[in-house]
Design a protein around this motif. Structure first.
Motif, PDB file in Angstrom:
ATOM      1  N   SER A 148       0.806  -1.209   0.000  1.00  0.00           N
ATOM      2  CA  SER A 148       0.000   0.000   0.000  1.00  0.00           C
ATOM      3  C   SER A 148       0.842   1.263   0.000  1.00  0.00           C
ATOM      4  O   SER A 148       0.324   2.343  -0.208  1.00  0.00           O
ATOM      5  CB  SER A 148      -0.943   0.001   1.211  1.00  0.00           C
ATOM      6  OG  SER A 148      -0.175   0.014   2.401  1.00  0.00           O
ATOM      7  N   ARG A 149       2.136   1.158   0.257  1.00  0.00           N
ATOM      8  CA  ARG A 149       3.018   2.333   0.290  1.00  0.00           C
ATOM      9  C   ARG A 149       4.176   2.140  -0.676  1.00  0.00           C
ATOM     10  O   ARG A 149       4.683   1.046  -0.845  1.00  0.00           O
ATOM     11  CB  ARG A 149       3.563   2.552   1.687  1.00  0.00           C
ATOM     12  CG  ARG A 149       2.482   2.900   2.701  1.00  0.00           C
ATOM     13  CD  ARG A 149       3.107   3.593   3.876  1.00  0.00           C
ATOM     14  NE  ARG A 149       2.158   3.845   4.925  1.00  0.00           N
ATOM     15  CZ  ARG A 149       1.575   5.017   5.105  1.00  0.00           C
ATOM     16  NH1 ARG A 149       1.814   6.001   4.305  1.00  0.00           N
ATOM     17  NH2 ARG A 149       0.729   5.190   6.106  1.00  0.00           N
TER      18      ARG A 149
ATOM     19  N   ASP B 107       2.916   1.277   9.158  1.00  0.00           N
ATOM     20  CA  ASP B 107       1.457   1.294   9.129  1.00  0.00           C
ATOM     21  C   ASP B 107       0.871   2.555   9.771  1.00  0.00           C
ATOM     22  O   ASP B 107      -0.311   2.595  10.097  1.00  0.00           O
ATOM     23  CB  ASP B 107       0.903   0.047   9.820  1.00  0.00           C
ATOM     24  CG  ASP B 107       1.364  -0.064  11.263  1.00  0.00           C
ATOM     25  OD1 ASP B 107       2.280   0.677  11.656  1.00  0.00           O
ATOM     26  OD2 ASP B 107       0.800  -0.909  11.995  1.00  0.00           O
ATOM     27  N   ALA B 108       1.674   3.609   9.912  1.00  0.00           N
ATOM     28  CA  ALA B 108       1.201   4.848  10.546  1.00  0.00           C
ATOM     29  C   ALA B 108       0.185   5.549   9.651  1.00  0.00           C
ATOM     30  O   ALA B 108       0.340   5.584   8.428  1.00  0.00           O
ATOM     31  CB  ALA B 108       2.386   5.777  10.806  1.00  0.00           C
ATOM     32  N   ASP B 109      -0.864   6.088  10.266  1.00  0.00           N
ATOM     33  CA  ASP B 109      -1.848   6.841   9.488  1.00  0.00           C
ATOM     34  C   ASP B 109      -1.385   8.292   9.337  1.00  0.00           C
ATOM     35  O   ASP B 109      -0.358   8.705   9.878  1.00  0.00           O
ATOM     36  CB  ASP B 109      -3.228   6.764  10.142  1.00  0.00           C
ATOM     37  CG  ASP B 109      -3.244   7.379  11.536  1.00  0.00           C
ATOM     38  OD1 ASP B 109      -2.158   7.627  12.083  1.00  0.00           O
ATOM     39  OD2 ASP B 109      -4.349   7.602  12.060  1.00  0.00           O
ATOM     40  N   PHE B 110      -2.156   9.088   8.570  1.00  0.00           N
ATOM     41  CA  PHE B 110      -1.689  10.428   8.251  1.00  0.00           C
ATOM     42  C   PHE B 110      -1.733  11.361   9.466  1.00  0.00           C
ATOM     43  O   PHE B 110      -0.949  12.307   9.549  1.00  0.00           O
ATOM     44  CB  PHE B 110      -2.485  11.021   7.090  1.00  0.00           C
ATOM     45  CG  PHE B 110      -1.839  12.236   6.518  1.00  0.00           C
ATOM     46  CD1 PHE B 110      -0.645  12.135   5.830  1.00  0.00           C
ATOM     47  CD2 PHE B 110      -2.395  13.485   6.697  1.00  0.00           C
ATOM     48  CE1 PHE B 110      -0.021  13.257   5.320  1.00  0.00           C
ATOM     49  CE2 PHE B 110      -1.782  14.616   6.190  1.00  0.00           C
ATOM     50  CZ  PHE B 110      -0.591  14.503   5.499  1.00  0.00           C
ATOM     51  N   ASP B 111      -2.600  11.102  10.427  1.00  0.00           N
ATOM     52  CA  ASP B 111      -2.605  11.922  11.647  1.00  0.00           C
ATOM     53  C   ASP B 111      -1.298  11.746  12.418  1.00  0.00           C
ATOM     54  O   ASP B 111      -0.734  12.714  12.944  1.00  0.00           O
ATOM     55  CB  ASP B 111      -3.799  11.559  12.534  1.00  0.00           C
ATOM     56  CG  ASP B 111      -5.124  11.946  11.892  1.00  0.00           C
ATOM     57  OD1 ASP B 111      -5.134  12.922  11.110  1.00  0.00           O
ATOM     58  OD2 ASP B 111      -6.136  11.272  12.159  1.00  0.00           O
TER      59      ASP B 111
ATOM     60  N   GLU C 182       7.607   6.556   0.095  1.00  0.00           N
ATOM     61  CA  GLU C 182       6.809   6.748   1.304  1.00  0.00           C
ATOM     62  C   GLU C 182       7.442   6.028   2.498  1.00  0.00           C
ATOM     63  O   GLU C 182       7.454   6.558   3.610  1.00  0.00           O
ATOM     64  CB  GLU C 182       5.387   6.231   1.096  1.00  0.00           C
ATOM     65  CG  GLU C 182       4.563   7.074   0.153  1.00  0.00           C
ATOM     66  CD  GLU C 182       3.216   6.449  -0.095  1.00  0.00           C
ATOM     67  OE1 GLU C 182       2.317   6.598   0.755  1.00  0.00           O
ATOM     68  OE2 GLU C 182       3.072   5.794  -1.142  1.00  0.00           O
TER      69      GLU C 182
ATOM     70  N   ARG D 209      -4.137   9.177  -2.727  1.00  0.00           N
ATOM     71  CA  ARG D 209      -4.885   8.026  -2.232  1.00  0.00           C
ATOM     72  C   ARG D 209      -6.356   8.394  -2.030  1.00  0.00           C
ATOM     73  O   ARG D 209      -7.239   7.572  -2.235  1.00  0.00           O
ATOM     74  CB  ARG D 209      -4.260   7.553  -0.923  1.00  0.00           C
ATOM     75  CG  ARG D 209      -4.548   6.124  -0.593  1.00  0.00           C
ATOM     76  CD  ARG D 209      -3.740   5.628   0.590  1.00  0.00           C
ATOM     77  NE  ARG D 209      -2.369   5.325   0.197  1.00  0.00           N
ATOM     78  CZ  ARG D 209      -1.288   5.938   0.650  1.00  0.00           C
ATOM     79  NH1 ARG D 209      -1.386   6.883   1.559  1.00  0.00           N
ATOM     80  NH2 ARG D 209      -0.086   5.611   0.240  1.00  0.00           N
ATOM     81  N   GLN D 210      -6.626   9.629  -1.632  1.00  0.00           N
ATOM     82  CA  GLN D 210      -8.012  10.051  -1.416  1.00  0.00           C
ATOM     83  C   GLN D 210      -8.765  10.195  -2.729  1.00  0.00           C
ATOM     84  O   GLN D 210      -9.983  10.029  -2.778  1.00  0.00           O
ATOM     85  CB  GLN D 210      -8.043  11.368  -0.643  1.00  0.00           C
ATOM     86  CG  GLN D 210      -7.626  11.218   0.786  1.00  0.00           C
ATOM     87  CD  GLN D 210      -7.564  12.543   1.514  1.00  0.00           C
ATOM     88  OE1 GLN D 210      -7.760  13.607   0.926  1.00  0.00           O
ATOM     89  NE2 GLN D 210      -7.298  12.491   2.807  1.00  0.00           N
TER      90      GLN D 210
ATOM     91  N   GLU E 269      -0.940  10.884   0.272  1.00  0.00           N
ATOM     92  CA  GLU E 269      -2.252  10.842   0.931  1.00  0.00           C
ATOM     93  C   GLU E 269      -3.311  11.514   0.077  1.00  0.00           C
ATOM     94  O   GLU E 269      -4.428  11.008  -0.054  1.00  0.00           O
ATOM     95  CB  GLU E 269      -2.163  11.508   2.310  1.00  0.00           C
ATOM     96  CG  GLU E 269      -3.443  11.463   3.090  1.00  0.00           C
ATOM     97  CD  GLU E 269      -3.838  10.063   3.542  1.00  0.00           C
ATOM     98  OE1 GLU E 269      -5.026   9.878   3.863  1.00  0.00           O
ATOM     99  OE2 GLU E 269      -2.975   9.177   3.571  1.00  0.00           O
TER     100      GLU E 269
END
Length: 179
Positions: free
Chosen positions: A108-109, A125-129, A113, A174-175, A171
């Motif tokens: 996925s990355r 596996d860190a999210d964007f926050d 990234e 990806r959106q 990100e």
């Protein structure tokens, strides 16, 4: 006197034996490794500039390739020249951009990234926050206004900014992708 028939069993439908199973003998080349009775269907060069080939079975071809040194017998300059010549010829065949991101993880990355996450000291596996929080924390700690005269901090700050930009763009992309 009875006439001799020349018919085969392959006429009409259904065929009485499988496709590709002929009656004639098939020539099989055996593995060139002494004592091996497997078919030799994997060609391997005998020497770097020779058109002659060995023919090994898969097991012996793997054994041969592990010990193969393509640059054997060449000086360092000749080896560098040959490598440059052969890598220069493939410039027109570069991989498409969307195939170049392979790396560890679940796919996925991209590789960029993953490097950016490493710069920001985050797990894969860190999210964007978490990315945004790490970016703010590290940017505040290494900002040139906070550490005036520290060249290493300025370089780290630029790397942190570049890593955040890579992850921000990824990100955003990806959106916009359809599910």
């Amino acid at each position: 006197m009875m006439a001799r028939t020349t018919r085969s069993v392959d006429w009409g439908f259904p065929r009485w034996r499988g496709y590709g199973s002929g009656r004639e003998a098939i020539t099989v080349r055996l593995c060139d490794r002494h004592g091996c009775a497997e078919p030799g269907n994997c060609p391997a060069p005998k020497s770097p500039n020779s058109p002659e080939r060995w023919y090994f079975c898969e097991r012996h071809a793997g054994e041969y390739n592990r010990g193969w040194n393509y640059f054997e017998g060449l000086s360092a300059e000749e080896a560098a020249a040959r490598e440059a010549e052969e890598t220069g010829d493939t410039s027109g065949y570069s991989e498409a951009k969307h195939y170049g991101w392979a790396g560890p993880g679940d796919g996925s990355r991209s590789r960029d990234e993953l490097r950016a996450l490493d710069v920001l000291e985050l797990e894969t596996d860190a999210d964007f926050d978490a990315v945004r929080a790490a970016w703010r924390r590290l940017a505040k700690a290494n900002h040139p206004d906070v550490r005036p005269g520290d060249k290493d901090a300025a370089v780290r700050f630029q790397a942190i900014q570049a890593a955040y930009d890579v992850l921000r763009v990824a990100e955003e992309n990806r959106q916009w992708q359809p599910d």
